[in-house]
Write a protein that holds these residues in place. Structure first.
Motif, PDB file in Angstrom:
ATOM      1  N   ARG A 258       0.980  -1.111   0.037  1.00 13.92           N
ATOM      2  CA  ARG A 258       0.012   0.155   0.053  1.00 13.92           C
ATOM      3  C   ARG A 258       0.784   1.339  -0.003  1.00 13.92           C
ATOM      4  O   ARG A 258       1.612   1.566   0.944  1.00 13.92           O
ATOM      5  CB  ARG A 258      -0.735  -0.057   1.416  1.00 13.92           C
ATOM      6  CG  ARG A 258      -2.145  -0.878   1.217  1.00 13.92           C
ATOM      7  CD  ARG A 258      -2.951  -0.679   2.460  1.00 13.92           C
ATOM      8  NE  ARG A 258      -4.083  -1.768   2.236  1.00 13.92           N
ATOM      9  CZ  ARG A 258      -5.210  -1.725   1.842  1.00 13.92           C
ATOM     10  NH1 ARG A 258      -5.512  -0.233   1.309  1.00 13.92           N
ATOM     11  NH2 ARG A 258      -6.180  -2.334   1.595  1.00 13.92           N
ATOM     12  N   ASP A 259       1.014   2.055  -1.124  1.00  9.33           N
ATOM     13  CA  ASP A 259       1.855   2.911  -1.103  1.00  9.33           C
ATOM     14  C   ASP A 259       3.174   2.767  -1.046  1.00  9.33           C
ATOM     15  O   ASP A 259       3.861   3.383  -0.277  1.00  9.33           O
ATOM     16  CB  ASP A 259       1.168   4.359  -0.270  1.00  9.33           C
ATOM     17  CG  ASP A 259       0.222   5.062  -0.697  1.00  9.33           C
ATOM     18  OD1 ASP A 259       0.100   5.079  -2.011  1.00  9.33           O
ATOM     19  OD2 ASP A 259      -0.715   5.824   0.130  1.00  9.33           O
ATOM     20  N   GLY A 260       3.815   1.796  -1.408  1.00 10.68           N
ATOM     21  CA  GLY A 260       4.801   0.989  -1.200  1.00 10.68           C
ATOM     22  C   GLY A 260       5.315   0.474  -0.078  1.00 10.68           C
ATOM     23  O   GLY A 260       6.117  -0.157   0.300  1.00 10.68           O
ATOM     24  N   LYS A 261       4.285   0.916   0.968  1.00  8.86           N
ATOM     25  CA  LYS A 261       4.644   0.111   2.377  1.00  8.86           C
ATOM     26  C   LYS A 261       3.863  -1.157   2.527  1.00  8.86           C
ATOM     27  O   LYS A 261       2.837  -1.594   1.619  1.00  8.86           O
ATOM     28  CB  LYS A 261       3.863   0.997   3.399  1.00  8.86           C
ATOM     29  CG  LYS A 261       4.821   2.388   3.498  1.00  8.86           C
ATOM     30  CD  LYS A 261       4.500   3.125   4.628  1.00  8.86           C
ATOM     31  CE  LYS A 261       4.476   4.697   4.492  1.00  8.86           C
ATOM     32  NZ  LYS A 261       3.333   5.274   3.338  1.00  8.86           N
TER      33      LYS A 261
ATOM     34  N   PRO B 192      -8.532   6.922  -0.275  1.00  8.22           N
ATOM     35  CA  PRO B 192      -8.386   8.095  -1.204  1.00  8.22           C
ATOM     36  C   PRO B 192      -6.951   8.537  -1.562  1.00  8.22           C
ATOM     37  O   PRO B 192      -6.269   8.808  -0.572  1.00  8.22           O
ATOM     38  CB  PRO B 192      -9.219   9.206  -0.394  1.00  8.22           C
ATOM     39  CG  PRO B 192      -9.675   8.768   0.918  1.00  8.22           C
ATOM     40  CD  PRO B 192      -9.492   6.927   0.782  1.00  8.22           C
ATOM     41  N   GLY B 193      -6.284   8.779  -2.353  1.00 10.40           N
ATOM     42  CA  GLY B 193      -5.016   8.906  -2.824  1.00 10.40           C
ATOM     43  C   GLY B 193      -4.008   7.912  -2.759  1.00 10.40           C
ATOM     44  O   GLY B 193      -2.943   7.969  -2.991  1.00 10.40           O
ATOM     45  N   GLU B 194      -4.615   6.650  -2.378  1.00 16.51           N
ATOM     46  CA  GLU B 194      -3.719   5.495  -1.978  1.00 16.51           C
ATOM     47  C   GLU B 194      -3.541   4.646  -3.436  1.00 16.51           C
ATOM     48  O   GLU B 194      -4.293   4.536  -4.234  1.00 16.51           O
ATOM     49  CB  GLU B 194      -4.457   4.743  -1.117  1.00 16.51           C
ATOM     50  CG  GLU B 194      -3.479   3.743  -0.604  1.00 16.51           C
ATOM     51  CD  GLU B 194      -4.005   2.923   0.698  1.00 16.51           C
ATOM     52  OE1 GLU B 194      -3.173   2.398   1.546  1.00 16.51           O
ATOM     53  OE2 GLU B 194      -5.222   2.634   0.772  1.00 16.51           O
ATOM     54  N   THR B 195      -2.152   4.168  -3.541  1.00 19.43           N
ATOM     55  CA  THR B 195      -2.176   3.125  -4.569  1.00 19.43           C
ATOM     56  C   THR B 195      -1.835   1.888  -3.839  1.00 19.43           C
ATOM     57  O   THR B 195      -0.760   1.521  -3.165  1.00 19.43           O
ATOM     58  CB  THR B 195      -0.937   3.505  -5.379  1.00 19.43           C
ATOM     59  OG1 THR B 195      -1.258   4.780  -6.116  1.00 19.43           O
ATOM     60  CG2 THR B 195      -0.482   2.482  -6.487  1.00 19.43           C
ATOM     61  N   VAL B 196      -2.545   0.707  -4.382  1.00 20.88           N
ATOM     62  CA  VAL B 196      -2.500  -0.588  -3.933  1.00 20.88           C
ATOM     63  C   VAL B 196      -1.768  -1.554  -4.842  1.00 20.88           C
ATOM     64  O   VAL B 196      -2.533  -1.376  -6.083  1.00 20.88           O
ATOM     65  CB  VAL B 196      -3.731  -1.089  -3.231  1.00 20.88           C
ATOM     66  CG1 VAL B 196      -3.512  -2.659  -2.657  1.00 20.88           C
ATOM     67  CG2 VAL B 196      -4.380  -0.566  -1.991  1.00 20.88           C
ATOM     68  N   ARG B 197      -0.448  -2.145  -4.654  1.00 20.70           N
ATOM     69  CA  ARG B 197      -0.081  -2.984  -5.587  1.00 20.70           C
ATOM     70  C   ARG B 197      -0.517  -4.390  -5.354  1.00 20.70           C
ATOM     71  O   ARG B 197      -0.370  -5.034  -4.338  1.00 20.70           O
ATOM     72  CB  ARG B 197       1.525  -2.918  -5.784  1.00 20.70           C
ATOM     73  CG  ARG B 197       2.205  -3.740  -6.548  1.00 20.70           C
ATOM     74  CD  ARG B 197       3.552  -3.728  -6.846  1.00 20.70           C
ATOM     75  NE  ARG B 197       3.663  -2.292  -7.859  1.00 20.70           N
ATOM     76  CZ  ARG B 197       4.817  -2.216  -8.358  1.00 20.70           C
ATOM     77  NH1 ARG B 197       6.072  -2.785  -8.232  1.00 20.70           N
ATOM     78  NH2 ARG B 197       5.002  -1.126  -9.301  1.00 20.70           N
ATOM     79  N   LEU B 198      -1.085  -4.895  -6.534  1.00 17.37           N
ATOM     80  CA  LEU B 198      -1.612  -6.351  -6.409  1.00 17.37           C
ATOM     81  C   LEU B 198      -0.615  -7.233  -7.562  1.00 17.37           C
ATOM     82  O   LEU B 198      -0.108  -6.735  -8.344  1.00 17.37           O
ATOM     83  CB  LEU B 198      -2.954  -6.504  -6.997  1.00 17.37           C
ATOM     84  CG  LEU B 198      -4.026  -5.456  -6.400  1.00 17.37           C
ATOM     85  CD1 LEU B 198      -5.311  -5.667  -6.982  1.00 17.37           C
ATOM     86  CD2 LEU B 198      -4.142  -5.910  -4.735  1.00 17.37           C
ATOM     87  N   LYS B 199      -0.721  -8.599  -7.076  1.00 24.68           N
ATOM     88  CA  LYS B 199       0.168  -9.494  -8.052  1.00 24.68           C
ATOM     89  C   LYS B 199      -1.227 -10.247  -8.488  1.00 24.68           C
ATOM     90  O   LYS B 199      -1.924 -11.229  -7.702  1.00 24.68           O
ATOM     91  CB  LYS B 199       0.903 -10.419  -7.101  1.00 24.68           C
ATOM     92  CG  LYS B 199       2.080 -10.751  -7.943  1.00 24.68           C
ATOM     93  CD  LYS B 199       2.825 -11.567  -6.889  1.00 24.68           C
ATOM     94  CE  LYS B 199       4.035 -11.130  -6.233  1.00 24.68           C
ATOM     95  NZ  LYS B 199       4.809 -12.075  -5.430  1.00 24.68           N
TER      96      LYS B 199
END
Ligand code: C2O
Ligand code: CU
Ligand code: CU
Length: 477
Positions: A402-405, A423-430
């Motif tokens: 989540r936001d690189g964390k 809001p404003g967040e980026t979640v990285r998924l595989k």
């Protein structure tokens, strides 16, 4: 460690936004036992093949005192019966539509081929008609669900009651020392909210493009439910079944919940939590240990400060079975290093990557079994935006960051198909798909989805690179 808080910022909770409605219990409603949907009986079993009929039907339900409510359900007046399938099984389903309108049967959380078996908007079943589908269960034990998904009326049909549990079981689950006596110490808990007008549902009257809140909590279709606890430990399979409402669950006396599962699998390691946020479309599985209580005690489950579900304690035998440290081993295949990171944005309350949904547009393509990073961003203003629960059909994913964390402790090493993005967040998924076809991905606030916060991906099998799919459009439907 016992995690004391929800894993989301309080300012992002959907309770100060436009359209928020607090919960209330209408006058005169008495406490009643939690309804446990019966298990759906197969039509036929033939070795590894099992056959079911699921019928979408109209009905009437005694939800409030007085007049019955007109509702829809699957083989039931409201919601449905619970379908239990086993990993490896070949499942044949006859889908029958006895409603006056077209519907579709979407297997949320099931990894089945798209777009027809998956049952999104390209798979309408017209009134009075039926359609046969079949699939092999290729996933571990979890609670998934079936719900209506005709575009753009998904929200209205789910509001009327078209949602039911689909439980996947496997050998791992059978071995684990956890409660698994359905309806006795294991309960599906479908969390929903509805508004009643003279005891009837009226989706149009309650419509809000930001998402519809219901004023009355309905758990498995019951307004003021209680569970009779007859065992020390109880396993709860929560399903976030509301159109918009997030459930912020916690027990009276700060009783600990041991979370054992997420959307599509058990967690690798169980964790202890005091609070649990469940967004639309999500599932979370917990075990609650009532060792500290005795016959006659009552302990309640709350959402915020609203009492949702009462647990009435009866005599029980001691159960000090301990969970192993490791209860599930997720597959974590290597990411395809040639594939660029995909960027998906959820915009306003009605767009993905700046566009509203179109049934005839393929927004992305991905190769079958290619494991890829998806960076999913909620572009809402971080001061006043809401959490959007991002969902992908036909696949499970792992939450990477989540936001690189680090992601939340209850979304690490567990298969998910729906994830809250702040809001404003980026979640990285595989993400990878083990079935080809066309699949939707969208926000699971159902009004956002219906308004166009949805897109579709085609999964290409390299053995059939030119395969095309017949996509419905709004006119032909
Ligand atoms: Cu619950 Cu498009 O899904
Ligand atoms: Cu889905
Ligand atoms: Cu949304």
């Amino acid at each position: 460690t016992v995690y004391p808080d929800y894993f989301y910022a309080e300012k992002d909770f959907d309770k100060s936004h436009m359209g928020y409605k607090p919960l209330t219990i209408p006058e005169g409603v008495e406490a009643q036992p939690l309804a446990v949907p019966p298990l759906l009986a197969p039509d036929k079993v033939d070795g590894n093949d099992i056959y079911y009929t699921i019928e979408a039907q109209e009905g009437e339900s005694q939800i409030l005192p007085g007049k019955k409510t007109k509702t829809w359900g699957y083989n039931a007046p409201l919601l449905g019966q619970t379908l239990v399938v086993k990993t490896g099984q070949r499942v044949h389903v006859r889908l029958k539509n006895s409603l006056p309108v077209l519907t579709s049967f979407h297997w949320h959380g099931m990894e089945v081929p798209g777009p027809i078996t998956d049952g999104g908007c390209h798979a309408p079943v017209y009134p009075g008609e039926e359609k046969d589908i079949e699939f092999t269960v290729k996933q571990p034990a979890a609670l998934t669900w079936l719900h209506a998904h005709p575009c753009p009326s998904t929200a209205m049909q789910v509001w009327m009651g078209l949602a039911m549990g689909v439980v996947v079981t496997d050998d791992n689950e059978a071995r684990l020392p956890i409660p698994k006596n359905y309806g006795v110490d294991e309960f599906p808990v479908v969390l929903q909210d509805r508004t009643f007008h003279d005891n009837q549902l009226d989706y149009r009257a309650d419509y809000d493009p930001m998402g519809v809140f219901g004023e009355v909590p309905l758990i498995n279709g019951v307004v003021r439910p209680y569970i009779d606890v007859t065992t020390q430990k109880v396993r709860l399979l929560f399903l976030g079944g509301s159109d918009r409402r997030e459930w912020r669950l916690h027990f009276e006396n700060d009783l600990t919940m041991t979370q054992i599962g997420g959307d599509d699998s058990f967690l690798r390691h169980p964790i202890d939590v005091k609070k649990l946020l469940i967004g639309p479309g999500e599932r979370q599985q917990v075990i609650v240990d009532f060792a500290g209580y005795k016959e006659g005690d009552v302990v309640s489950l709350y959402t915020d400060d609203f009492k949702l579900l009462e647990f009435r304690i009866h005599a029980f035998e001691k159960d000090d079975r301990e969970l192993p440290f490791n209860i599930f081993t997720p597959d974590d295949p290597a990411v395809n290093s040639e594939a660029p990171v995909r960027h998906v944005t959820m915009d306003d309350h009605d767009k993905i990557n700046g566009l509203r949904f179109s049934m005839e547009r393929i927004d992305m393509k991905q190769t079958l079994n290619s494991v890829e990073y998806w960076d999913v961003t909620n572009t809402n203003n971080s001061a006043s935006g809401m959490l959007h629960p991002f969902h992908i059909h036909g696949a499970h994913f792992l939450v990477v960051s989540r936001d690189g964390k680090k992601p939340n402790p209850n979304e690490i090493n567990v298969y998910k198909d729906t994830v809250e993005v702040g809001p404003g967040e980026t979640v990285r998924l595989k993400v990878y798909f083990q079935n080809a076809g066309v699949f939707m991905y969208h926000c699971h606030i159902i009004e956002h989805e219906d308004a166009g916060m949805m897109a579709q991906i085609q999964i290409v099998d390299p053995k059939e690179p030119d395969k095309t799919y017949k996509l419905m459009d709004m006119e032909t439907i």
